[in-house]
Motif scaffolding. Structure first.
Motif, PDB file in Angstrom:
ATOM      1  N   GLY A  70       0.822  -1.204   0.000  1.00  0.00           N
ATOM      2  CA  GLY A  70       0.000   0.000   0.000  1.00  0.00           C
ATOM      3  C   GLY A  70       0.854   1.250   0.000  1.00  0.00           C
ATOM      4  N   PHE A  71       1.397   1.590  -1.153  1.00  0.00           N
ATOM      5  CA  PHE A  71       2.227   2.786  -1.258  1.00  0.00           C
ATOM      6  C   PHE A  71       1.605   3.752  -2.245  1.00  0.00           C
ATOM      7  CE2 PHE A  71       5.200  -0.772  -0.526  1.00  0.00           C
ATOM      8  CZ  PHE A  71       5.633  -0.411   0.735  1.00  0.00           C
ATOM      9  N   ILE A  72       1.865   5.030  -2.026  1.00  0.00           N
ATOM     10  CA  ILE A  72       1.513   6.007  -3.055  1.00  0.00           C
ATOM     11  C   ILE A  72       2.709   6.088  -3.985  1.00  0.00           C
ATOM     12  CG2 ILE A  72       0.841   8.376  -3.526  1.00  0.00           C
ATOM     13  CD1 ILE A  72      -0.270   8.606  -0.807  1.00  0.00           C
ATOM     14  N   ARG A  73       2.486   5.818  -5.248  1.00  0.00           N
ATOM     15  CA  ARG A  73       3.611   5.790  -6.182  1.00  0.00           C
ATOM     16  C   ARG A  73       3.571   6.947  -7.169  1.00  0.00           C
ATOM     17  NH1 ARG A  73       6.686   1.204  -5.933  1.00  0.00           N
ATOM     18  NH2 ARG A  73       5.805  -0.410  -4.622  1.00  0.00           N
ATOM     19  N   HIS A  74       2.558   7.809  -7.041  1.00  0.00           N
ATOM     20  CA  HIS A  74       2.505   8.959  -7.940  1.00  0.00           C
ATOM     21  C   HIS A  74       2.737  10.220  -7.104  1.00  0.00           C
ATOM     22  CE1 HIS A  74      -1.400   9.739  -6.153  1.00  0.00           C
ATOM     23  NE2 HIS A  74      -1.681   8.458  -6.340  1.00  0.00           N
ATOM     24  N   PHE A  75       2.767  11.363  -7.772  1.00  0.00           N
ATOM     25  CA  PHE A  75       3.070  12.605  -7.065  1.00  0.00           C
ATOM     26  C   PHE A  75       1.882  13.557  -7.070  1.00  0.00           C
ATOM     27  CE2 PHE A  75       6.956  10.778  -8.582  1.00  0.00           C
ATOM     28  CZ  PHE A  75       7.755  10.826  -7.462  1.00  0.00           C
ATOM     29  N   ARG A  76       0.699  13.046  -7.469  1.00  0.00           N
ATOM     30  CA  ARG A  76      -0.456  13.924  -7.606  1.00  0.00           C
ATOM     31  C   ARG A  76      -0.881  14.525  -6.277  1.00  0.00           C
ATOM     32  NH1 ARG A  76      -1.762   9.844 -11.428  1.00  0.00           N
ATOM     33  NH2 ARG A  76      -2.887   8.603  -9.906  1.00  0.00           N
ATOM     34  N   SER A  77      -0.695  13.754  -5.195  1.00  0.00           N
ATOM     35  CA  SER A  77      -1.183  14.248  -3.906  1.00  0.00           C
ATOM     36  C   SER A  77      -0.111  15.038  -3.163  1.00  0.00           C
ATOM     37  CB  SER A  77      -1.658  13.068  -3.071  1.00  0.00           C
ATOM     38  OG  SER A  77      -0.759  11.999  -3.197  1.00  0.00           O
ATOM     39  N   GLY A  78       0.994  15.309  -3.834  1.00  0.00           N
ATOM     40  CA  GLY A  78       2.028  16.095  -3.187  1.00  0.00           C
ATOM     41  C   GLY A  78       3.092  15.217  -2.572  1.00  0.00           C
ATOM     42  N   GLU A  79       4.313  15.749  -2.579  1.00  0.00           N
ATOM     43  CA  GLU A  79       5.439  14.971  -2.106  1.00  0.00           C
ATOM     44  C   GLU A  79       5.391  14.688  -0.613  1.00  0.00           C
ATOM     45  OE1 GLU A  79       9.585  16.074  -2.977  1.00  0.00           O
ATOM     46  OE2 GLU A  79       8.661  16.986  -4.745  1.00  0.00           O
ATOM     47  N   LEU A  81       2.798  14.417   1.479  1.00  0.00           N
ATOM     48  CA  LEU A  81       1.826  13.395   1.851  1.00  0.00           C
ATOM     49  C   LEU A  81       2.329  12.016   1.432  1.00  0.00           C
ATOM     50  CD1 LEU A  81      -1.027  12.864   2.996  1.00  0.00           C
ATOM     51  CD2 LEU A  81      -1.803  12.781   0.622  1.00  0.00           C
ATOM     52  N   ARG A  82       2.862  11.951   0.228  1.00  0.00           N
ATOM     53  CA  ARG A  82       3.380  10.684  -0.274  1.00  0.00           C
ATOM     54  C   ARG A  82       4.434  10.130   0.683  1.00  0.00           C
ATOM     55  NH1 ARG A  82       5.893   8.314  -5.703  1.00  0.00           N
ATOM     56  NH2 ARG A  82       7.799   7.554  -4.763  1.00  0.00           N
ATOM     57  N   HIS A  83       5.372  10.977   1.052  1.00  0.00           N
ATOM     58  CA  HIS A  83       6.438  10.539   1.944  1.00  0.00           C
ATOM     59  C   HIS A  83       5.865  10.061   3.276  1.00  0.00           C
ATOM     60  CE1 HIS A  83       9.967  10.856   4.566  1.00  0.00           C
ATOM     61  NE2 HIS A  83      10.665  10.640   3.478  1.00  0.00           N
ATOM     62  N   ASP A  84       4.920  10.822   3.794  1.00  0.00           N
ATOM     63  CA  ASP A  84       4.360  10.511   5.103  1.00  0.00           C
ATOM     64  C   ASP A  84       3.591   9.190   5.076  1.00  0.00           C
ATOM     65  OD1 ASP A  84       4.045  11.397   7.802  1.00  0.00           O
ATOM     66  OD2 ASP A  84       1.905  11.619   7.351  1.00  0.00           O
ATOM     67  N   LEU A 257       6.767  22.052 -15.769  1.00  0.00           N
ATOM     68  CA  LEU A 257       5.490  21.370 -15.985  1.00  0.00           C
ATOM     69  C   LEU A 257       5.117  20.540 -14.760  1.00  0.00           C
ATOM     70  CD1 LEU A 257       5.739  20.167 -19.690  1.00  0.00           C
ATOM     71  CD2 LEU A 257       4.388  22.041 -18.773  1.00  0.00           C
ATOM     72  N   PHE A 258       6.128  19.876 -14.169  1.00  0.00           N
ATOM     73  CA  PHE A 258       5.856  19.064 -12.984  1.00  0.00           C
ATOM     74  C   PHE A 258       5.393  19.938 -11.829  1.00  0.00           C
ATOM     75  CE2 PHE A 258       7.521  17.214  -8.988  1.00  0.00           C
ATOM     76  CZ  PHE A 258       6.676  16.123  -8.924  1.00  0.00           C
ATOM     77  N   ARG A 259       6.049  21.073 -11.672  1.00  0.00           N
ATOM     78  CA  ARG A 259       5.696  21.951 -10.555  1.00  0.00           C
ATOM     79  C   ARG A 259       4.274  22.504 -10.711  1.00  0.00           C
ATOM     80  NH1 ARG A 259       9.322  26.537 -10.380  1.00  0.00           N
ATOM     81  NH2 ARG A 259      10.990  25.117 -10.990  1.00  0.00           N
ATOM     82  N   TRP A 263       2.628  17.617 -15.604  1.00  0.00           N
ATOM     83  CA  TRP A 263       3.457  16.490 -16.040  1.00  0.00           C
ATOM     84  C   TRP A 263       3.690  15.622 -14.811  1.00  0.00           C
ATOM     85  CZ3 TRP A 263       4.907  13.787 -19.984  1.00  0.00           C
ATOM     86  CH2 TRP A 263       6.063  13.005 -19.933  1.00  0.00           C
ATOM     87  N   PRO A 264       3.445  14.314 -14.909  1.00  0.00           N
ATOM     88  CA  PRO A 264       3.417  13.495 -13.690  1.00  0.00           C
ATOM     89  C   PRO A 264       4.771  13.102 -13.092  1.00  0.00           C
ATOM     90  CG  PRO A 264       2.809  12.178 -15.605  1.00  0.00           C
ATOM     91  CD  PRO A 264       2.995  13.566 -16.094  1.00  0.00           C
ATOM     92  N   TYR A 265       5.867  13.292 -13.809  1.00  0.00           N
ATOM     93  CA  TYR A 265       7.131  12.767 -13.290  1.00  0.00           C
ATOM     94  C   TYR A 265       8.117  13.880 -12.963  1.00  0.00           C
ATOM     95  CZ  TYR A 265       4.956   9.181 -16.099  1.00  0.00           C
ATOM     96  OH  TYR A 265       4.043   8.345 -16.671  1.00  0.00           O
ATOM     97  N   PRO A 266       8.753  13.810 -11.805  1.00  0.00           N
ATOM     98  CA  PRO A 266       9.813  14.780 -11.483  1.00  0.00           C
ATOM     99  C   PRO A 266      11.022  14.582 -12.391  1.00  0.00           C
ATOM    100  CG  PRO A 266       9.214  13.447  -9.566  1.00  0.00           C
ATOM    101  CD  PRO A 266       8.562  12.838 -10.751  1.00  0.00           C
ATOM    102  N   THR A 267      11.888  15.570 -12.468  1.00  0.00           N
ATOM    103  CA  THR A 267      13.007  15.465 -13.407  1.00  0.00           C
ATOM    104  C   THR A 267      13.999  14.377 -13.013  1.00  0.00           C
ATOM    105  OG1 THR A 267      13.908  17.350 -12.236  1.00  0.00           O
ATOM    106  CG2 THR A 267      13.026  17.756 -14.415  1.00  0.00           C
ATOM    107  N   GLY A 268      14.019  14.007 -11.718  1.00  0.00           N
ATOM    108  CA  GLY A 268      14.915  12.927 -11.312  1.00  0.00           C
ATOM    109  C   GLY A 268      14.634  11.653 -12.087  1.00  0.00           C
ATOM    110  N   ALA A 269      13.387  11.488 -12.520  1.00  0.00           N
ATOM    111  CA  ALA A 269      13.017  10.287 -13.266  1.00  0.00           C
ATOM    112  C   ALA A 269      13.727  10.208 -14.613  1.00  0.00           C
ATOM    113  CB  ALA A 269      11.505  10.241 -13.469  1.00  0.00           C
ATOM    114  N   LEU A 270      14.187  11.361 -15.113  1.00  0.00           N
ATOM    115  CA  LEU A 270      14.844  11.363 -16.422  1.00  0.00           C
ATOM    116  C   LEU A 270      16.070  10.465 -16.454  1.00  0.00           C
ATOM    117  CD1 LEU A 270      14.757  15.100 -17.527  1.00  0.00           C
ATOM    118  CD2 LEU A 270      13.558  13.180 -18.553  1.00  0.00           C
ATOM    119  N   ASP A 271      16.765  10.375 -15.310  1.00  0.00           N
ATOM    120  CA  ASP A 271      17.967   9.552 -15.294  1.00  0.00           C
ATOM    121  C   ASP A 271      17.655   8.089 -15.578  1.00  0.00           C
ATOM    122  OD1 ASP A 271      19.636  11.629 -14.870  1.00  0.00           O
ATOM    123  OD2 ASP A 271      19.665  11.438 -12.688  1.00  0.00           O
TER     124      ASP A 271
END
Lengths: 305, 297
Positions: A70-79, A81-84, A257-259, A263-271
């Motif tokens: 049960g993890f949040i794997r997207h960033f729609r709800s904010g970083e 909340l996801r982390h928490d 766009l992410f901010r 756009w759903p993915y942060p730039t770190g995903a580019l790597d």
């Protein structure tokens, strides 16, 4: 009959897993959203993993095994909340596991925790350092969850705990970042890069989780599928057209766009679109004789639109 | 072999271009196909091996490489049959600003060795971050030079090419030609760990292909490169200024050397073994330099 508690049961993968486990186990689950039309024999509790109510599920259902996905794997709800949810939810779950006599636990981590770097060797084993947060701080929660769970293996050796790190999961039902990415018609990639990527079918992943439960595995395991192909081949095979964009353009544009939430993915995903993150699944295969049923073509077929 | 890719436009384009290619080039292409067919490889249904090698890309890259090999550098190879079957480390000298020595050595292994071999080479850590080049490198069998990768290759029975001088050798100045720079010790530890025979290789010719006048590593670091050579034509003429002179290449293969010992030994112990390889290469240099009549002939 043993009873399994699945967190995140209403997700695509959770549903598949629940159906797979029903053959041998009693199944109950928790999620933040309900599962409409769940099969008979499955009870679903709508709770937040961080809340006291989650503990009541342990108290009333009395499961003997837990699968934590049960993890949040997207960033729609904010970083934040996801982390928490991911980190604190896992911490709570681990505490309940020790307090309510759970005998086996499977934590569904991620193959992304190793991080994408130019110096990555091919087919990294489970002892490779987890460096994802160095270049992709937005998913440090996944690394923390993995670390919490790995430490739990040694702290409570009487609970059979396994941490699974699967490669990119694709399928009809699973909601994965990579799946959403590949389902786009024009798929942005970084110009001049085409790393090898491994994939596994959702059904095979469920099988792997079930095997980990049945074998009472203890330890950390990469779970790999039928093989690796270059990113562009994966995109074409799943029905998209690669759109190679120059990196100096991609980074600033996608960051904005992410901010702005466009756009759903942060730039770190580019790597992960530049450097190979390939895992060796040997340890898991040796322990369980796991053989995946779905080949690469079927995997790509499953995300064609 | 690989399933035929339904990859339309590019093959039509290739056919069209093929019609305009000189016969000699088409013959080379056919010859390369012949050699590639003899290769034992493990490819998946898309034509890639687990490490990103792609035979069709090898073929594409091999055509210009073979033309350079035959008509530009006019490479002579000596005692290539000394390279044993199965896992082997080819250890050579590195020079000439751009790694044409590696390209020629792998072309020699593909075209002259019986049976043909694909050289896997270990690249600097920054190679995967160079756009396009990293893809070309990966498709033709280059891997990042981590110990894990090298061990995986050797255990798979591959032929691995290493240049222990690294950029120290490649970007050295003209005065240091045919003087081996300091060797890294990593390759010897890997050879010991995997019990791999080491074949010393001397490449005569590459050391004069683009005489270096100076090396400005600090400027290089600013630009994200491990070195910044200055030659008569670079950076004056831009990247093309690094194009090599039409020197004649001679590649000499030494007897395979077998080493024993603990891979984790202290540097001094490993160094002794590395010096054996260095001496072997220097002997081959002496022979090669005595045999040649001039830099370009």
């Amino acid at each position: 009959m043993e009873k399994v508690l699945i967190t995140g049961i209403s997700g695509g993968l959770g549903r598949l897993l629940a159906r797979r486990l029903l053959e041998r186990y009693e199944v109950c689950g928790v999620d933040r959203v309900p599962w409409e039309g769940h099969p008979r024999g499955v009870t679903v509790h709508v709770v937040d993993l961080r809340k006291k109510k989650f503990e009541d599920v342990f108290r009333t259902e009395l499961p003997t095994a837990v699968v934590h996905m049960g993890f949040i794997r997207h960033f729609r709800s904010g970083e934040g909340l996801r982390h928490d949810v991911n980190v604190r939810g896992t911490k709570q779950l681990l505490d309940h596991c020790t307090n309510y006599g759970i005998q086996s636990l499977v934590v569904f981590s991620s193959g992304y925790v190793y991080g994408a770097f130019p110096e990555n060797p091919y087919y990294m084993d489970e002892d490779h350092p987890l460096s994802a947060s160095r270049s992709y701080p937005e998913i440090r929660d996944l690394v923390e969850v993995d670390t919490l769970a790995s430490a739990f293996i040694w702290k409570y050796p009487h609970i059979r705990t396994s941490v699974l790190r699967p490669v990119n999961v694709l399928g009809t039902f699973v909601h994965s970042m990579i799946g959403e990415y590949l389902r786009q018609r024009r798929v942005p990639t970084v110009m001049g890069f085409d790393p090898m990527m491994q994939f596994i079918h959702e059904e095979d992943v469920c099988e792997a989780i079930a095997l980990a439960l049945e074998h009472g595995l203890q330890g950390v395991f990469n779970v790999t599928g039928p093989g690796a192909v270059p990113l562009h081949t994966a995109i074409r095979e799943s029905g998209g057209t690669p759109l190679a964009l120059p990196e100096p353009l991609v980074r600033p544009v996608f960051e904005r766009l992410f901010r702005w939430g466009l756009w759903p993915y942060p730039t770190g995903a580019l790597d992960y679109l530049k450097y190979p993150v390939t895992l060796s699944g040997k340890r898991f295969v040796d322990a369980t004789n796991f053989r995946c049923l779905f080949g690469l073509e079927e995997i790509f077929q499953s995300v064609r639109r | 072999m690989a399933r035929r890719r339904p990859h339309r436009e590019s093959s039509a384009l290739r056919d069209l271009l093929g019609a305009f290619l000189p016969l000699a080039v088409r013959d080379v292409g056919r010859e390369i196909d012949e050699r590639l067919r003899k290769l034992p490889t493990r490819l998946n249904e898309y034509g890639y091996d687990a490490f990103g090698l792609h035979l069709e890309s090898v073929r594409t890259a091999a055509v210009p490489a073979v033309l350079l090999y035959r008509h530009y550098f006019r490479v002579e190879t000596h005692e290539i049959e000394r390279v044993p079957a199965g896992r082997v480390l080819l250890v050579g000298n590195h020079a000439g600003q751009l790694p044409f020595d590696g390209l020629m050595l792998s072309t020699a292994m593909l075209m002259e060795a019986e049976p043909p071999r694909i050289c896997r080479s270990m690249a600097e850590y920054w190679v995967p971050s160079i756009p396009w080049f990293n893809v070309l490198a990966a498709r033709s069998g280059v891997l990042v030079g981590t110990p894990e990768n090298c061990i995986a290759m050797l255990e798979a029975g591959e032929c691995v090419m290493v240049f222990p001088e690294g950029v120290r050798g490649m970007n050295k100045t003209f005065g240091k030609r045919y003087k081996l720079q300091r060797f890294g010790l990593g390759f010897m530890r890997l050879a010991l760990e995997t019990e791999t025979p080491v074949v010393p290789v001397a490449i005569v010719g590459s050391e004069e292909q683009q005489p270096g006048l100076a090396n400005l590593p600090r400027l290089g670091r600013l630009l994200g490169m491990p070195a910044f050579p200055v030659t008569a034509t670079f950076p004056l003429l831009g990247p093309l200024g690094l194009w090599p002179l039409p020197v004649k290449y001679r590649i000499y293969f030494g007897e395979p050397l077998h080493f024993e010992g603990a891979p984790g030994d202290e540097d001094a112990v490993i160094q002794e073994k590395v010096d054996v390889v260095r001496l072997a290469i220097e002997d081959l240099f002496a022979r090669g330099l005595a045999e040649r009549r001039g830099v370009f002939r």
